[in-house]
Structure formats: C-alpha cells, structure tokens
Design an enzyme around this catalytic site. Structure first.
Site, PDB file in Angstrom:
ATOM      1  N   GLU A 378      39.525  16.713  36.126  1.00 43.09           N
ATOM      2  CA  GLU A 378      39.322  16.123  34.803  1.00 43.09           C
ATOM      3  C   GLU A 378      40.284  14.980  34.507  1.00 43.09           C
ATOM      4  OE1 GLU A 378      37.256  20.005  34.741  1.00 43.09           O
ATOM      5  OE2 GLU A 378      39.230  19.344  35.455  1.00 43.09           O
ATOM      6  N   GLN A 400      32.439  19.576  31.521  1.00 47.20           N
ATOM      7  CA  GLN A 400      31.389  20.569  31.699  1.00 47.20           C
ATOM      8  C   GLN A 400      31.404  21.583  30.554  1.00 47.20           C
ATOM      9  OE1 GLN A 400      31.146  23.203  35.389  1.00 47.20           O
ATOM     10  NE2 GLN A 400      29.669  21.572  35.821  1.00 47.20           N
ATOM     11  N   PHE A 401      32.593  21.958  30.128  1.00 53.60           N
ATOM     12  CA  PHE A 401      32.813  22.734  28.913  1.00 53.60           C
ATOM     13  C   PHE A 401      34.031  22.142  28.219  1.00 53.60           C
ATOM     14  CE2 PHE A 401      30.513  25.555  31.710  1.00 53.60           C
ATOM     15  CZ  PHE A 401      29.591  26.176  30.872  1.00 53.60           C
ATOM     16  N   ALA A 402      34.017  22.123  26.892  1.00 51.44           N
ATOM     17  CA  ALA A 402      35.126  21.532  26.151  1.00 51.44           C
ATOM     18  C   ALA A 402      36.451  22.186  26.513  1.00 51.44           C
ATOM     19  CB  ALA A 402      34.870  21.647  24.651  1.00 51.44           C
ATOM     20  N   ASP A 403      36.424  23.464  26.875  1.00 52.67           N
ATOM     21  CA  ASP A 403      37.642  24.175  27.254  1.00 52.67           C
ATOM     22  C   ASP A 403      38.357  23.477  28.408  1.00 52.67           C
ATOM     23  OD1 ASP A 403      36.784  27.276  26.083  1.00 52.67           O
ATOM     24  OD2 ASP A 403      35.201  25.862  26.596  1.00 52.67           O
ATOM     25  N   PHE A 404      37.590  22.873  29.318  1.00 53.70           N
ATOM     26  CA  PHE A 404      38.178  22.289  30.518  1.00 53.70           C
ATOM     27  C   PHE A 404      38.932  20.991  30.239  1.00 53.70           C
ATOM     28  CE2 PHE A 404      34.535  24.311  33.210  1.00 53.70           C
ATOM     29  CZ  PHE A 404      35.034  25.574  32.906  1.00 53.70           C
ATOM     30  N   HIS A 445      35.055  29.397  27.899  1.00 54.66           N
ATOM     31  CA  HIS A 445      33.854  28.571  27.767  1.00 54.66           C
ATOM     32  C   HIS A 445      33.342  28.531  26.331  1.00 54.66           C
ATOM     33  CE1 HIS A 445      33.947  29.698  32.036  1.00 54.66           C
ATOM     34  NE2 HIS A 445      33.239  28.619  32.279  1.00 54.66           N
TER      35      HIS A 445
END
Length: 639
Positions: A378, A400-404, A445
């Site tokens: 990222e 891919q997910f905001a968490d990442f 996620h």
C-alpha cells in the site's frame, strides 16, 4: 564538486554563528551527487536526500534561493515552512525528501511510470542512504519497479553509518547491491569517491535504461566525513577509519588527477575558487538582505490546498435505477473516459475486476497500462500515485479494504497531505476506501476510519450514503487536484438503490444534503448511519426532524448544520465509528461554540462501542450504534 564543498564550508561557519538552524553535511560524497546529476538530462527528475547539495548546484539553482531556503526566507522554496533540503522544485525537476526517507523511493516509481506511459524515454534517479534501505518503503518500491519494469535508478549512498549505527547493525549481507538479485533487478557497485567512475558508469547505465526501460540498483561506496548532522558529531567513528577515508577525498584526488594530466593549472584552480567564493558571498548577502517572513494567517490557510475551481457538469434528464456499487463503477469508468491521463491502481483490480467487481471490464476498455494490478504494498502504491501527480497525471488508488490503509498511512498523512503547503506541489490522488461494518467481516475488514484523516490538514474526506451522491462526488474527487479519501460503505454497495443520471456529472464538496425537514430536532449523520436514522424516522412518524447527510466531512458544511440547529434547538449526531476522537465530537464542539444560545438541550452523540469491531453477528449488532439510536433520540426530545 568544488562549489558544494565551498558552500558547505561556509554553511558550517554560519551554523556556528547561529545564522542557519541545522546542517546535514555531504562533505566527501560530492562525486556521487555531481556525477549522477551530470549523467541525467535536464528534464529528468532527481529525488535527492539531505546530503546531496551537489544535485542542486549542478542543476544550477541560483545560490541566493538556496541560502534563502536555509534561512527560512521567502525566496526559498517552502516560504519558511520547511527547512534545509526538505523541498522540491518543478523548475529544476527536483523532488524534495521528507524526514521519513523511504516514501520518495515509491514516488520515483510513479514519476518513472508516467515517463513510461508517455514513452518519454527518460530515467528517474532517486537517492537514499544505506540506513534507509532497512525501511519497508525501500523494499516495496524496488519490488514495484521490478514488476512494472520502471526506468528508475535507485542510488544508495553507502556511507558507513545510519546516524551512529554502523552497517553491520543495519543489514546482514556483504553489499546492498546483492539485494538486486532478490528483486530480479540489475545492480552495480560503484566507487562513490571516484568522480570519473561515477559519471561514466552512471551515464552508460542511464543511456541503457532510456533505451531499455528497467530499474537498476546502484550502490555507491563512500563515507560520511562529518556527523549525521553537525550536532551529532563523529565520536562514534574510529579514527583510523576517518584517516583512511580522508585519503579518498573525491575532490582532492580529482584535483590531483587534473593537475597530473595537465588539464588544470594552479592559476585556473585559483580562478575557479575565487569565482565560486565571490558568487557565494554575493548571493549570501542577497539572502541576508531579504526581509524576514511575516506570519499572515490567511496566507498559511490558503496554501494548505491547491485552489480548485469546481466545474458543474449538467445533470442529464435520463436516469436509471442503480445500486451504490454500480454508481461508483459508472463514475470511475466515465472519469477514465474524461481524463486520458488517469491511472487506477490496486490489488486485483484488473482482469479480476476488484474484490467487489467495481472495475470489472475496465481492462478491456482501458488496457493494463491504465488499470494496474499492484503487489500487496500500500505504501509504494500511494507513493506511486504521488509520483504520477508530480509528472502531471492523475491517480486513483483502491485500498482493497479501508482497514489496509494503515499500511499506507505514512505517505498519505506526511507526503500527500503536506506537499502543497510545503512546496506548492499538489497531490492529484484519490484513495478509494471500501469501509464499514454490518457484513460480519471482523476487526480487519470493517472499520470506518475516517477520523484518522479528517484530523490531517491537506486531505479532503468524502463519505456518500447514496448512489446519486457517490457518482457525482467521485467524479469531482477525480477532478480535484488535492488528495482525497473517498469512503464507500461495503454494506451499502448492493443494498441501496436510487435513480441516477446515466451520463457524467459532478457534485460540489462541502455541501450537505437535507433529507428530511422538521422543527423538533436536527439529526446529523453520514454513511450507513444515515440509513439507520431514516429507518428510525420511518418507525416514528411523530418525530419531526431535520436529517442532514453530511456527504463531505472535509470540507464540512457548517452553514447547513448551524442553520438547522438554530431552527430546532436540539441536535443529535450519529456515527458508525466509535465515539472518542470521532468526527461527531468535533461537530458537537463546533455547535457548542457557535450555536450555544440556540440550544434547548445538550448536544448528543451516538456512536459504536469502544472496542474493535467483532465478527459474529450478535456481537457486531451490539457493537454498532444502530441499536442505541432510537432511545437516545427519544431521550433528547424529552429533555
């Protein structure tokens, strides 16, 4: 090489006199900066570090501007907002570093990607030290450059110490160049104190890379003859090591070579030094004579963002009912058609179409050059987006997910957010953030982490709740040259439908949407929580409420909020994020400061539990604010 050496010697005197605040010395390493820069073409980008004064002088930046920069004067490059070598300039194709070191490596990837996409046959050079090669950004940037075969020269100045830490405690291989094998990358070891070796070898490599685009890892063996910065000194360095490297001084040895080969006479040498010293003194006086910067609040605030003239595209009367996910996909596709210089990047977004299928079919229409699958890195991809912007292109990066995004947090909050304020370089990057709970996806996620970014000056944060808003706001986000976090709630992707114009259109930032009007209470919300509020009002038709969907969190539509609060006298703020430190707290504070005398009750906040987001349904339902909103609303009305 002599010019940066003489400038440094002068700066060390000024440092002791308190006329500059700090100095990072490159004495003993001039051959690298000068040789690499001379091997580059004038229109090719260089990303130097704080020990690369020779890059700036070889690019012929007027000395008075450098001196003004180091003294925090207006003729510098950062208007007194950043110091020493923390600056860049498009006029000389130099991109400044930040103290975190690593991010500029990925930025070089983005600049090189733009060069490759435009078929410019150019090479980008980026510097780091051997200490910086331990950062994750180094590994991510080299990996991306190798996978995408980008024309980058990664120049590592191995000078023996990362501040005081010797190389034996920094890495466990004989040469940094050995790492090239692991990335499938060509690498070279160059004597960084031999000016001829540096120039000739880098020239050959640069010519080869222009003809055959690919990344190359260059390790320059050299030594730092002074402290990391002057205050740290060199007591940790054995004296015999200092003595050995002193004999390898690149300037003294090159001078001796030029004398021995009858290229340089003593008279010519004296003339060169006299001319440089005269230039230094003349330009120093210009910097000393320059007025000090006067702090003007409006100037500082106005430079946080690049000015953006919003263009309203007429909304076509033809509409169709689509889901939120379809509206986002349409907007992204139509923006790709609007902007031929737009590149989208993310994990699995190409042939696979993304994990949510938003970019399904994009490769067939736009090709793999503009729809790019990325490695799982990222930071490097956010940085590459920044590099594309520096090179005049646009980027959309999908998390891919905001968490990442936590893995790419540093370049967003420290590079993208601050670049325009620091040196007038905008970051034309949109980071798409699939977020939110309600889908039983667990702690990694399901986060709604918008408050991480609303806190950071320089970022814009958009969070639509409906297909119509999502399509128009995403188009605006891509048009806007500033860095934008665009939140998309996963639970709404396929559950919310709405009639949406078929053609391309835009919506302005900073304008909330009033979904319901009433006299009793103001409900403020955004994202999925807007739909929780709507459900509650449907169940309780007796409650006459203004329901405000913020849509845009930064900038924030305070006018709509205040007007509603002054009308109703009661306000409740509903967010999906946990309570402490969330945006509801700031909105509450602003209302208390600006509308206190209009309130008939304390401002009420409703948010999710102060825990990570659990996985199993019954725990997730307990966590979410949705189940507590109705009671809280009734309590406020009864106050």
């Amino acid at each position: 090489m002599l010019k940066p050496r003489l400038i440094e010697e002068k700066m060390l005197i000024l440092l002791r006199q308190g006329k500059i605040s700090k100095w990072f010395s490159g004495i003993g390493q001039e051959a690298i900066s000068v040789g690499v820069t001379m091997a580059m073409q004038k229109d090719e980008y260089i990303l130097p570090m704080h020990r690369n004064l020779g890059v700036f002088t070889t690019r012929e930046i007027p000395l008075y501007r450098l001196f003004s920069q180091w003294q925090g004067k207006a003729n510098g490059f950062t208007k007194g907002r950043d110091r020493s070598f923390h600056f860049g300039t498009q006029d000389y194709k130099i991109v400044g570093m930040i103290s975190h070191l690593g991010p500029q490596l990925g930025v070089a990837d983005g600049i090189a990607l733009a060069s490759k996409l435009k078929s410019l046959n150019q090479v980008t050079a980026v510097f780091t030290g051997e200490g910086g090669t331990s950062e994750g950004d180094f590994h991510e940037a080299l990996n991306v450059a190798s996978v995408w075969q980008l024309p980058v020269m990664f120049c590592v100045e191995n000078n023996g110490y990362g501040l005081s830490t010797p190389t034996r405690e920094q890495y466990n291989c004989e040469h940094i160049a050995d790492r090239g094998l692991g990335y499938g990358m060509e690498s070279h070891i160059i004597d960084g104190n031999n000016a001829i070796d540096v120039y000739t070898k880098v020239s050959q490599i640069a010519d080869s890379v222009r003809e055959n685009p690919r990344p190359v890892l260059l390790e320059f063996k050299t030594f730092r003859m002074r402290g990391h910065e002057e205050a740290s000194g060199t007591k940790y360095v054995p004296q015999d090591l200092m003595d050995a490297w002193a004999k390898k001084d690149p300037i003294e040895n090159f001078q001796a070579f030029l004398r021995d080969t009858n290229v340089l006479s003593e008279r010519e040498e004296v003339a060169i030094k006299e001319a440089i010293v005269h230039e230094i003194n003349e330009h120093l006086q210009m910097a000393f004579d320059e007025e000090t910067i006067l702090p003007i609040e409006s100037v500082e605030l106005n430079d946080v963002y690049k000015p953006f003239d919003y263009q309203d595209f007429e909304i076509n009367s033809k509409v169709e009912e689509v889901r939120l996910i379809d509206a986002i996909s349409q907007s992204l596709r139509q923006s790709m058609e609007q902007h031929e210089d737009l590149v989208i990047m993310g994990q699995d977004i190409a042939e696979y179409g993304g994990v949510f299928k938003i970019t399904d079919g994009f490769v067939e229409q736009f090709g793999n050059e503009r729809v790019r699958n990325t490695p799982i890195c990222e930071s490097a991809i956010v940085e590459a987006g920044m590099g594309l912007s520096i090179a005049g292109m646009k980027a959309v990066v999908e998390m891919q997910f905001a968490d990442f995004v936590s893995s790419g947090f540093n370049p967003i909050v420290n590079y993208l957010a601050k670049s325009h304020y620091r040196w007038n370089q905008h970051a034309d990057v949109v980071v798409r953030m699939p977020c939110g709970a309600g889908v039983a996806a667990g702690p990694f996620h399901s986060q709604t982490n918008e408050a991480w970014f609303t806190k950071t000056p320089g970022l814009k944060v958009i969070y639509p709740a409906f297909p119509y808003d999502a399509k128009g706001l995403l188009a605006t986000a891509i048009n806007d040259p500033n860095p934008i976090l665009f939140f998309e709630h996963k639970a709404l992707y396929r559950s919310i439908r709405q009639e949406v114009p078929v053609d391309y259109y835009t919506l302005p930032f900073g304008k909330a949407s009033v979904l319901r009007e009433g006299e009793s209470v103001t409900i403020i919300s955004y994202g999925a929580a807007v739909h929780w509020a709507l459900e509650t009002l449907e169940k309780n038709p007796d409650i006459q409420a203004d329901l405000i969907d913020l849509r845009s969190l930064q900038p924030l539509d305070t006018e709509t909020i205040y007007n509603s609060v002054r009308k109703t006298g009661r306000v409740i703020i509903l967010q999906e994020d946990s309570l402490f430190g969330g945006i509801a707290s700031d909105i509450s504070a602003q209302i208390m400061e600006n509308c206190f005398e209009d309130l008939d009750a304390p401002v009420k906040r409703v948010a999710s539990m102060e825990t990570p987001i659990p996985f199993i349904n019954q725990l997730e339902e307990q966590y979410l604010a949705k189940g507590r909103f109705e009671n809280a609303l009734r309590e406020l009305l009864a106050y």
